[in-house]
Design a protein around this motif. Structure first.
Motif, PDB file in Angstrom:
ATOM      1  N   UNK A 341      15.262  31.436 -24.208  1.00 29.65           N
ATOM      2  CA  UNK A 341      16.326  30.458 -24.336  1.00 29.65           C
ATOM      3  C   UNK A 341      17.612  31.118 -24.817  1.00 29.65           C
ATOM      4  N   UNK A 342      17.503  32.151 -25.640  1.00 30.05           N
ATOM      5  CA  UNK A 342      18.701  32.867 -26.084  1.00 30.05           C
ATOM      6  C   UNK A 342      19.407  33.533 -24.910  1.00 30.05           C
ATOM      7  N   UNK A 343      18.650  34.148 -24.011  1.00 28.40           N
ATOM      8  CA  UNK A 343      19.244  34.745 -22.816  1.00 28.40           C
ATOM      9  C   UNK A 343      19.936  33.680 -21.982  1.00 28.40           C
ATOM     10  N   UNK A 344      19.287  32.568 -21.808  1.00 23.76           N
ATOM     11  CA  UNK A 344      19.860  31.496 -21.005  1.00 23.76           C
ATOM     12  C   UNK A 344      21.156  30.974 -21.626  1.00 23.76           C
ATOM     13  N   UNK A 345      21.177  30.843 -22.959  1.00 19.50           N
ATOM     14  CA  UNK A 345      22.385  30.386 -23.642  1.00 19.50           C
ATOM     15  C   UNK A 345      23.523  31.400 -23.498  1.00 19.50           C
ATOM     16  N   UNK A 346      23.205  32.662 -23.672  1.00 20.74           N
ATOM     17  CA  UNK A 346      24.228  33.702 -23.561  1.00 20.74           C
ATOM     18  C   UNK A 346      24.766  33.811 -22.138  1.00 20.74           C
ATOM     19  N   UNK A 347      23.869  33.783 -21.164  1.00 16.55           N
ATOM     20  CA  UNK A 347      24.312  33.872 -19.777  1.00 16.55           C
ATOM     21  C   UNK A 347      25.130  32.659 -19.354  1.00 16.55           C
ATOM     22  N   UNK A 348      24.749  31.483 -19.847  1.00 15.46           N
ATOM     23  CA  UNK A 348      25.497  30.283 -19.488  1.00 15.46           C
ATOM     24  C   UNK A 348      26.940  30.397 -19.962  1.00 15.46           C
ATOM     25  N   UNK A 349      27.141  30.905 -21.169  1.00 10.84           N
ATOM     26  CA  UNK A 349      28.502  31.088 -21.646  1.00 10.84           C
ATOM     27  C   UNK A 349      29.287  32.067 -20.802  1.00 10.84           C
ATOM     28  N   UNK A 350      28.590  33.077 -20.262  1.00 12.26           N
ATOM     29  CA  UNK A 350      29.256  34.030 -19.387  1.00 12.26           C
ATOM     30  C   UNK A 350      29.614  33.437 -18.043  1.00 12.26           C
ATOM     31  N   UNK A 351      28.687  32.692 -17.443  1.00 16.83           N
ATOM     32  CA  UNK A 351      28.935  32.152 -16.105  1.00 16.83           C
ATOM     33  C   UNK A 351      29.988  31.048 -16.116  1.00 16.83           C
ATOM     34  N   UNK A 352      30.161  30.378 -17.249  1.00 15.12           N
ATOM     35  CA  UNK A 352      31.194  29.339 -17.306  1.00 15.12           C
ATOM     36  C   UNK A 352      32.495  29.852 -17.923  1.00 15.12           C
ATOM     37  N   UNK A 353      32.578  31.158 -18.170  1.00 13.89           N
ATOM     38  CA  UNK A 353      33.836  31.771 -18.577  1.00 13.89           C
ATOM     39  C   UNK A 353      34.326  31.375 -19.951  1.00 13.89           C
TER      40      UNK A 353
END
Length: 457
Positions: A341-353
């Motif tokens: 879930x931490x990876x998913x949270x971090x990646x989501x912040x990246x993909x939404x800029x």
């Protein structure tokens, strides 16, 4: 008007601001709370290492350095789960965590209102499978009342399937269904005409829920002084006009994912019961057997009962059960790191800029965290989600959000209520709960444990 069982069916005419069927059609939108800040743009590989097994977001490697309750916070364990229900109520981004969708084109599958849409869906007319055919003003429950109804394959008949993801979300959902049904009984006892009962019950429950968000949930999470400031002065960074609300990505993909850092390593469901992790032991998406029910006093402080278990302290680390989510939660993934879930949270912040936490701190006038406080070298700045967790550790004592996270959450939730023309904060800002309280002041536990001895509403 058709008759079903011993009660008139809920009426299907007359415009009502609280009914989904009467809302404007079309997907709700996301937006930017800080549009002048550019995206951080961290290397995805670094994000996956930080959030993966053994990374800086993994609490497991430091557990042997703590005593049994070494990372307990001061608030009860149920509050982050209530926060999860709020999140489900106002936002649903169904795009892939790996991106590929322009953030400006993202659409929210939920209306940006704290209106319990996850419970009511389209009401007895649009979502009749959620309601009792013999008494359509009331929700349908399992035969023993401890679960939602399910189809022959065990799939929940529920306003939002995410509320069936684990036992705690489902238990709170069921408690609110019971609260609605209880309010229906109270209204009938008070002589409310049958044609008005459902709408009155929905408004009553929704307003009590909204009031608790403002006066019970938010003060615990961001502090009473910030809540009072935003109520008195309005939002500095988020204040949409009435009827024009949206969900800021800084809220949905960073600040309001704080609760992932509050999930305990293990939970008891009943007094003296075994302590088990959230996943896989308490995963949902199937019938809830009678022997696996939750005593709400285990996760909320209930008068006359021993103190509840406590939430995990906010420190930037997630419990092991969230670093390795089961397939029933994530679905099939092609990269093992996506189970975190931490990876998913971090990646989501990246993909939404999203911008860095430091950039937001400077903009809102808060002193940025030092490199030692962040505890990880980020080349160009700290991802906003991780920054908010570390800020809570160092500026909120691990018990509440700091100035960046608290500002985002308080302004958005209060701003959404003010932008909703049917909310209590828009129509009657001085309104007070009418349902009974066990103590001097009404609280969430009173709503979750509503009893028959309540006075008229």
């Amino acid at each position: 008007m058709p008759v079903s069982g011993s009660h008139l069916a809920a009426r299907d005419h007359c415009l009502s601001l609280v009914r989904t069927v009467d809302r404007p059609t079309g997907a709700a939108r996301y937006g930017r709370m800080f549009p002048g800040l550019g995206p951080l743009g961290t290397d995805p590989g670094l994000l996956m290492r930080a959030g993966g097994d053994g990374g800086i977001c993994d609490a497991a490697p430091v557990l042997d350095q703590l005593n049994r309750d070494g990372d307990d916070a001061t608030e009860a364990a149920g509050w982050p789960f209530f926060g999860q229900l709020i999140a489900h109520d106002i936002t649903a981004d169904r795009s892939s965590i790996t991106g590929g969708v322009d953030p400006e084109a993202l659409r929210n599958a939920r209306s940006p209102k704290l209106n319990l849409e996850t419970m009511y869906s389209d009401g007895p007319i649009g979502s009749p499978y959620l309601f009792d055919v013999g008494d359509p003003a009331k929700f349908l429950l399992s035969e023993d009342g401890g679960d939602v109804p399910r189809n022959p394959q065990g799939v929940a008949l529920i306003g939002d399937p995410r509320n069936d993801v684990h036992l705690f979300a489902l238990s709170l959902h069921v408690a609110l269904l019971h609260a609605h049904n209880q309010v229906v009984d109270l209204l009938r006892e008070g002589g409310v005409p049958e044609a008005d009962v459902f709408d009155r019950a929905r408004v009553t429950l929704t307003w009590h829920y909204q009031w608790n968000v403002v006066h019970d949930f938010l003060p615990r999470l961001v502090g009473t002084s910030l809540v009072e400031q935003v109520l008195a002065e309005g939002g500095r960074w988020f204040a949409p006009p009435s009827g024009q609300a949206y969900i800021p990505l800084e809220f949905a993909d960073a600040a309001f994912r704080y609760g992932h850092g509050q999930i305990r390593h293990s939970y008891r469901l009943v007094d003296g019961g075994p302590a088990v992790p959230l996943f896989p032991d308490l995963v949902g998406f199937g019938p809830l057997p009678a022997g696996r029910r939750l005593d709400l006093a285990q996760i909320f402080d209930v008068p006359g009962r021993p103190p509840a278990q406590l939430a995990k302290r906010l420190d930037g680390r997630l419990a092991a059960s969230l670093i390795g989510l089961p397939e029933r939660v994530t679905g099939v993934v092609d990269t093992a790191a996506y189970r975190s879930l931490a990876v998913r949270d971090l990646l989501r912040g990246g993909t939404t800029g999203l911008p860095s936490g430091e950039a937001v701190a400077r903009l809102v006038g808060a002193a940025p965290l030092t490199p030692d406080e962040v505890g990880q070298a980020w080349p160009h700045g700290t991802p906003l989600w991780f920054y908010i967790l570390k800020e809570a550790e160092h500026r909120g004592g691990g018990d509440r959000l700091g100035p960046v996270g608290g500002r985002i959450v308080a302004e958005v939730l209060i701003g959404l209520l003010r932008a909703d023309p049917a909310s209590y904060l828009s129509l009657e800002p001085d309104w007070e709960p009418t349902l009974p309280a066990a103590g001097a002041r009404f609280g969430l536990t009173d709503l979750l444990t509503l009893q028959r001895h309540a006075p008229s509403v």
